[in-house]
Write a protein that holds these residues in place. Structure first.
Motif, PDB file in Angstrom:
ATOM      1  N   ALA A 117      -5.349 -30.814   3.859  1.00 19.39           N
ATOM      2  CA  ALA A 117      -4.148 -31.504   3.377  1.00 19.39           C
ATOM      3  C   ALA A 117      -3.444 -30.701   2.280  1.00 19.39           C
ATOM      4  O   ALA A 117      -4.069 -29.916   1.574  1.00 19.39           O
ATOM      5  CB  ALA A 117      -4.536 -32.877   2.832  1.00 19.39           C
ATOM      6  N   ALA A 118      -2.138 -30.948   2.148  1.00 19.64           N
ATOM      7  CA  ALA A 118      -1.380 -30.283   1.084  1.00 19.64           C
ATOM      8  C   ALA A 118      -1.699 -30.931  -0.257  1.00 19.64           C
ATOM      9  O   ALA A 118      -1.563 -32.149  -0.413  1.00 19.64           O
ATOM     10  CB  ALA A 118       0.115 -30.391   1.372  1.00 19.64           C
ATOM     11  N   PHE A 119      -2.165 -30.147  -1.216  1.00 18.49           N
ATOM     12  CA  PHE A 119      -2.360 -30.634  -2.588  1.00 18.49           C
ATOM     13  C   PHE A 119      -2.653 -29.450  -3.499  1.00 18.49           C
ATOM     14  O   PHE A 119      -3.083 -28.389  -3.036  1.00 18.49           O
ATOM     15  CB  PHE A 119      -3.491 -31.664  -2.687  1.00 18.49           C
ATOM     16  N   ASP A 120      -2.426 -29.646  -4.779  1.00 12.99           N
ATOM     17  CA  ASP A 120      -2.795 -28.674  -5.805  1.00 12.99           C
ATOM     18  C   ASP A 120      -3.993 -29.273  -6.550  1.00 12.99           C
ATOM     19  O   ASP A 120      -3.884 -30.368  -7.104  1.00 12.99           O
ATOM     20  CB  ASP A 120      -1.607 -28.480  -6.756  1.00 12.99           C
ATOM     21  N   PRO A 121      -5.139 -28.580  -6.555  1.00 12.69           N
ATOM     22  CA  PRO A 121      -6.335 -29.148  -7.206  1.00 12.69           C
ATOM     23  C   PRO A 121      -6.075 -29.605  -8.639  1.00 12.69           C
ATOM     24  O   PRO A 121      -6.727 -30.536  -9.113  1.00 12.69           O
ATOM     25  CB  PRO A 121      -7.338 -27.999  -7.176  1.00 12.69           C
TER      26      PRO A 121
END
Lengths: 383, 383
Positions: free
Chosen positions: B314-318
């Motif tokens: 999935a698209a996300f920034d940690p």
């Protein structure tokens, strides 16, 4: 033995006070050369702990002088402060050993989301440096334990050179149950790119196929350091085989010590159309909670094997699947086979053979059963 | 209520002797018309039980006169004999009710890899036919139970028409823990293609997102039958909403009765870049054994939520991930947030909110905790 079995390495393991119970929690491994070559593989989790982000950068140079490892805290999901702490740890190692911090790999394991007690960790680095010894491998292996009941080491010696190593964790590389930390050392005189190739070839077939509970850690780290002290440069195939042998042995020890497990389960997938198919099917079987419960209960429930195979995209005809449990072909051609009462499941090791009848490729995945003890250990202990 | 809440249906539930303990094990649901429209969705497991293979063919015609369901045996992985047994069961229903066997859907649940005792099942069909009643819905719901502790029914009534249903199982459609069998009935006067659309729209958002233990059954079956007896043809949106409401209620009951569970866990994924991302992340969280153990222990271990998110594509920034447990934002921007001691986990329902900070889409997945009771039930009981 452990990481100091190969010539050109010193190590130490001490109690720095990171763990509240006073157990050893800080390890240092130093490459005394003449060569300082290294390779590393890390978790494929996109949420990576600070030490993983740091060490990935260090390893890009192919040169590692020292590795500092701590248990008692994963330093994961700790934000910019966590990264600063990892950096400060590497700087401290560099300072006390007169190295460049960019040559110091860092690895951490323990609870996620808690910052490390740097007031204890940094003095611990000084203390560990003072205890470095060519016989310190075992103490280092002990200091990286978390829920491990035993420390894990392995050594393979060939004609004039050695590969040795230590591991902690009750799981796998990617994915990984509890964090897996592994440091391998060799006195073979090889360059970083050769180490990298040998390490990747080995982990792909060993730690990558050790799948205790399907969970992937934020901290998994496997490092291979070469000192060149043996002044021997073995042929690639011979070296790669030794590395694989050590990884295989350590991986098997991880499964044998998995949290709460009562069975070590070898899932062999045979006659697959491709190796990727074999791995996909093996993982699907290894991760099926219902099957893992059944095996814990010594129930040769092959229906759960078939339903796990059925969730994959591998090539197979449901009416040609065969499954053996401990050598008894309880499922033939997708239906009832030999008498399930013939299956002897009293021993710790269980072998499940899944025959896809679709080709000639194979893969083996190791896993564990699912037990009430696993639930207890992982519900009572914040890890 | 159950499947006989809507007009135009009769049902029965009896003990045919398929279960050795003498509990009810055979159910019959009959559409008395005037319309005989139907739709169905089935397990996506590629290893499909004989009754699934049969009923998939029956449903292609969009016309079902009767459904016969048995517990006490899944008739899965039983080879050609198993398919013959399913066929014979449909023929028997057709014979005693003067129908065409091609209009009789069959569903089975129980142990995989065991053939059904046809000498008990076929006389059972005759007995059930003799007890068909417009008040038989509850008995039918009881007869399809396996490890269910309670039978599950639901009814929604609108202006002159009704959707009702029964369910068994402690899991999900695809994947499915124990087999999920669901029969929904309506007296709305709608054609098969409308039923099919409403059923797929509903299951996608309900049963498909009920993921108790990540395991997929060989037998999952959800049927929707319309009798037209209310002589009302509601608008699609209104009808679809009623079907979804019944499915949602039954799905929630399945989670509430999952084998050995002590917590019902609602995983809400918010601010995802796409609905597919939200579902992938929700499933990954819902299937993380370590997290499920922690929640069982009432430990708000958000690190395990982050490590589960990190395994997805999935698209996300940690560094922008936020996680709330029961409304307390214990993780903010990928790091430590509000005090975890503020989280109250004493109640059965737990809500995990994962904010991906990557868009505006959402999805909700329901799951359960992992308990020692789950292990006991699934290691002691061959199912």
């Amino acid at each position: 033995m452990s990481v100091t079995a190969a010539k050109g390495f010193t190590a130490a393991g001490i109690a720095a006070g990171i763990k509240e119970n006073g157990n050893p929690d800080l390890a240092l491994v130093v490459n005394t050369g003449p060569r300082l070559a290294a390779a590393g593989v890390f978790t494929s989790n996109r949420v990576k702990a600070a030490p993983v982000l740091w060490s990935e950068q260090v390893l890009k140079g192919g040169l590692v002088s020292a590795v500092v490892l701590n248990s008692g805290g994963a330093n994961a999901c700790t934000g910019p402060k966590g990264f600063q702490d990892t950096h400060a740890t590497a700087e401290k190692v560099a300072e006390v050993l007169s190295l460049n911090a960019g040559e110091v790999a860092v690895a951490s394991t323990g609870l996620i989301g808690v910052t490390l007690p740097m007031d204890k960790l940094l003095p611990g680095v000084e203390k560990a440096a003072g205890e470095l010894s060519a016989h310190g491998g075992e103490k280092a292996a002990i200091a990286i334990k978390t829920t491990d009941s035993v420390h894990k080491t392995s050594v393979v010696s060939r004609d004039g050179w050695t590969v040795g190593g230590m591991a902690k964790g009750a799981g796998m590389l990617a994915p990984g149950l509890a964090t897996m930390l592994v440091v391998l050392t060799t006195d073979a005189d090889l360059e970083a790119d050769v180490l990298d190739r040998a390490l990747r070839d080995a982990t792909r077939l060993t730690f990558d196929r050790v799948d205790s509970d399907g969970c992937m850690s934020t901290n998994d780290t496997v490092l291979l350091l070469a000192s060149g002290a043996a002044e021997v440069a073995p042929a690639y195939a011979e070296f790669a085989e030794a590395v694989r042998e050590v990884c295989d042995d350590l991986g098997r020890q991880l499964i044998g010590d998995a949290e709460g497990a009562s069975k070590d389960i070898k899932v062999e997938v045979v006659n697959a159309a491709s190796e990727a198919d074999a791995v996909e099917v093996g993982r699907s079987i290894a991760r099926n909670n219902l099957l893992k419960c059944a095996l814990h209960g010594e129930d040769p429930n092959w229906g759960r094997v078939l339903s796990a195979i059925g969730t994959t995209s591998a090539a197979f005809d449901p009416n040609q699947l065969n499954v053996a449990i401990n050598g008894v072909w309880v499922c033939k051609n997708g239906s009832v086979g030999e008498d399930r009462d013939l299956v002897d499941m009293r021993y710790r090791e269980v072998v499940i053979t899944a025959d896809l009848a679709a080709g000639e490729e194979t893969a083996t995945i190791w896993t564990n059963d699912l037990t009430a003890d696993y639930v207890h250990e992982n519900s009572a202990y914040s890890s």
